[in-house]
Design a protein around this motif. Structure first.
Motif, PDB file in Angstrom:
ATOM      1  N   SER A   5       0.841  -1.206   0.000  1.00 22.72           N
ATOM      2  CA  SER A   5       0.000   0.000   0.000  1.00 22.72           C
ATOM      3  C   SER A   5       0.872   1.250   0.000  1.00 22.72           C
ATOM      4  N   LYS A   6       0.253   2.383  -0.314  1.00 16.78           N
ATOM      5  CA  LYS A   6       0.956   3.669  -0.248  1.00 16.78           C
ATOM      6  C   LYS A   6       1.425   3.944   1.175  1.00 16.78           C
ATOM      7  N   GLU A   7       0.582   3.594   2.142  1.00 14.25           N
ATOM      8  CA  GLU A   7       0.936   3.818   3.541  1.00 14.25           C
ATOM      9  C   GLU A   7       2.184   3.022   3.921  1.00 14.25           C
ATOM     10  N   LYS A   8       2.296   1.801   3.399  1.00 14.01           N
ATOM     11  CA  LYS A   8       3.467   0.972   3.696  1.00 14.01           C
ATOM     12  C   LYS A   8       4.707   1.535   3.001  1.00 14.01           C
ATOM     13  N   VAL A   9       4.556   2.090   1.786  1.00 17.76           N
ATOM     14  CA  VAL A   9       5.669   2.757   1.111  1.00 17.76           C
ATOM     15  C   VAL A   9       6.188   3.877   2.006  1.00 17.76           C
ATOM     16  N   ASP A  10       5.267   4.715   2.496  1.00 17.62           N
ATOM     17  CA  ASP A  10       5.651   5.827   3.370  1.00 17.62           C
ATOM     18  C   ASP A  10       6.377   5.321   4.615  1.00 17.62           C
ATOM     19  N   GLU A  11       5.793   4.308   5.249  1.00 20.99           N
ATOM     20  CA  GLU A  11       6.349   3.752   6.481  1.00 20.99           C
ATOM     21  C   GLU A  11       7.751   3.192   6.258  1.00 20.99           C
ATOM     22  N   LEU A  12       7.927   2.410   5.208  1.00 15.35           N
ATOM     23  CA  LEU A  12       9.228   1.802   4.936  1.00 15.35           C
ATOM     24  C   LEU A  12      10.277   2.842   4.551  1.00 15.35           C
ATOM     25  N   TYR A  13       9.877   3.841   3.781  1.00 17.06           N
ATOM     26  CA  TYR A  13      10.797   4.929   3.424  1.00 17.06           C
ATOM     27  C   TYR A  13      11.303   5.630   4.694  1.00 17.06           C
ATOM     28  N   HIS A  14      10.383   6.015   5.560  1.00 15.33           N
ATOM     29  CA  HIS A  14      10.773   6.717   6.790  1.00 15.33           C
ATOM     30  C   HIS A  14      11.618   5.824   7.704  1.00 15.33           C
ATOM     31  N   SER A  71      15.394   6.562   9.044  1.00 22.87           N
ATOM     32  CA  SER A  71      15.709   6.501  10.481  1.00 22.87           C
ATOM     33  C   SER A  71      16.821   5.506  10.778  1.00 22.87           C
ATOM     34  N   LEU A  72      17.012   4.500   9.903  1.00 23.92           N
ATOM     35  CA  LEU A  72      18.064   3.508  10.091  1.00 23.92           C
ATOM     36  C   LEU A  72      19.401   3.931   9.482  1.00 23.92           C
ATOM     37  N   GLY A  73      19.456   5.128   8.909  1.00 24.66           N
ATOM     38  CA  GLY A  73      20.717   5.627   8.365  1.00 24.66           C
ATOM     39  C   GLY A  73      20.745   5.782   6.863  1.00 24.66           C
ATOM     40  N   GLY A  74      19.617   5.524   6.190  1.00 24.32           N
ATOM     41  CA  GLY A  74      19.533   5.759   4.758  1.00 24.32           C
ATOM     42  C   GLY A  74      19.430   7.243   4.468  1.00 24.32           C
ATOM     43  N   SER A  75      19.596   7.628   3.215  1.00 24.61           N
ATOM     44  CA  SER A  75      19.471   9.034   2.823  1.00 24.61           C
ATOM     45  C   SER A  75      18.434   9.168   1.709  1.00 24.61           C
ATOM     46  N   CYS A  76      17.780  10.307   1.671  1.00 23.25           N
ATOM     47  CA  CYS A  76      16.681  10.548   0.737  1.00 23.25           C
ATOM     48  C   CYS A  76      17.176  10.674  -0.699  1.00 23.25           C
ATOM     49  N   TYR A 123       3.125   4.811  -7.237  1.00 23.88           N
ATOM     50  CA  TYR A 123       3.455   5.586  -6.047  1.00 23.88           C
ATOM     51  C   TYR A 123       4.772   5.023  -5.526  1.00 23.88           C
ATOM     52  N   GLY A 124       5.756   5.881  -5.286  1.00 23.21           N
ATOM     53  CA  GLY A 124       7.049   5.368  -4.852  1.00 23.21           C
ATOM     54  C   GLY A 124       7.832   6.323  -3.983  1.00 23.21           C
ATOM     55  N   ALA A 125       8.876   5.785  -3.377  1.00 22.38           N
ATOM     56  CA  ALA A 125       9.808   6.544  -2.545  1.00 22.38           C
ATOM     57  C   ALA A 125      11.194   5.949  -2.758  1.00 22.38           C
ATOM     58  N   TYR A 126      12.208   6.801  -2.734  1.00 22.55           N
ATOM     59  CA  TYR A 126      13.561   6.388  -3.072  1.00 22.55           C
ATOM     60  C   TYR A 126      14.542   6.784  -1.974  1.00 22.55           C
ATOM     61  N   PHE A 127      15.500   5.898  -1.704  1.00 19.61           N
ATOM     62  CA  PHE A 127      16.542   6.203  -0.720  1.00 19.61           C
ATOM     63  C   PHE A 127      17.832   5.496  -1.104  1.00 19.61           C
ATOM     64  N   ARG A 128      18.915   5.894  -0.472  1.00 22.92           N
ATOM     65  CA  ARG A 128      20.181   5.176  -0.588  1.00 22.92           C
ATOM     66  C   ARG A 128      20.482   4.562   0.768  1.00 22.92           C
ATOM     67  N   LYS A 165      21.044   2.464  -4.263  1.00 23.64           N
ATOM     68  CA  LYS A 165      19.737   3.103  -4.428  1.00 23.64           C
ATOM     69  C   LYS A 165      18.635   2.052  -4.400  1.00 23.64           C
ATOM     70  N   VAL A 166      17.613   2.344  -3.596  1.00 27.68           N
ATOM     71  CA  VAL A 166      16.502   1.419  -3.399  1.00 27.68           C
ATOM     72  C   VAL A 166      15.204   2.200  -3.466  1.00 27.68           C
ATOM     73  N   ALA A 167      14.160   1.578  -4.007  1.00 28.58           N
ATOM     74  CA  ALA A 167      12.831   2.176  -4.036  1.00 28.58           C
ATOM     75  C   ALA A 167      11.836   1.221  -3.398  1.00 28.58           C
ATOM     76  N   PHE A 168      10.854   1.789  -2.728  1.00 28.52           N
ATOM     77  CA  PHE A 168       9.655   1.056  -2.336  1.00 28.52           C
ATOM     78  C   PHE A 168       8.546   1.609  -3.211  1.00 28.52           C
ATOM     79  N   TYR A 169       7.670   0.748  -3.720  1.00 23.67           N
ATOM     80  CA  TYR A 169       6.636   1.231  -4.622  1.00 23.67           C
ATOM     81  C   TYR A 169       5.381   0.374  -4.543  1.00 23.67           C
ATOM     82  N   VAL A 170       4.301   0.941  -5.077  1.00 23.61           N
ATOM     83  CA  VAL A 170       3.055   0.205  -5.260  1.00 23.61           C
ATOM     84  C   VAL A 170       2.435   0.692  -6.570  1.00 23.61           C
TER      85      VAL A 170
END
Length: 123
Positions: free
Chosen positions: A74-83, A87-92, A105-110, A116-121
């Motif tokens: 879900s979008k909510e899980k994308v948001d949760e996993l991105y944050h 918080s675990l030391g990744g960067s936006c 819908y997606g979010a990207y971090f390193r 580079k990793v993305a969570f998406y739905v």
């Protein structure tokens, strides 16, 4: 089709801790640990993420344009996993948001090693 994707890391224990904590909400954990490489996933019959110290023992070099995309329910899980990743030391690399109207819908971090990793739905 995809069995596993491997990324190079500097510190195996740190990488295993980062991804174990990050992906626990998706049911993933370290399922095979062979010293210089560890596989995370939900089972040996599903796609996995492997973290490893490069075989040549050189510095891991994240590729420009390479990215791992992990589906979320879900979008909510994308948001949760991105944050959680941040918080675990990744960067936006791109905050959560709708990228393609009504479609992606997606979010990207390193991660701490620069991968580079993305969570998406979709939908």
């Amino acid at each position: 089709m995809i069995g596993y994707v491997t990324i190079g890391v500097n510190d195996m224990e740190k990488a295993k801790a980062f991804y174990s904590e990050l992906l626990a909400d998706l049911g993933a954990s370290v399922i095979l640990d062979m010293d210089r490489i560890a596989f995370l996933g939900t089972g040996m019959d599903a796609p996995m993420l492997a973290v490893c110290v490069p075989h040549n023992e050189g510095d891991p070099q994240p590729g420009n344009g390479n990215m791992i995309a992990i589906t979320a329910p879900s979008k909510e899980k994308v948001d949760e996993l991105y944050h959680k990743a941040i918080s675990l030391g990744g960067s936006c690399e791109g905050e959560p948001g709708q990228r393609i109207p009504d479609m992606f819908y997606g979010a990207y971090f390193r991660d701490p090693d620069g991968n580079k990793v993305a969570f998406y739905v979709f939908g």
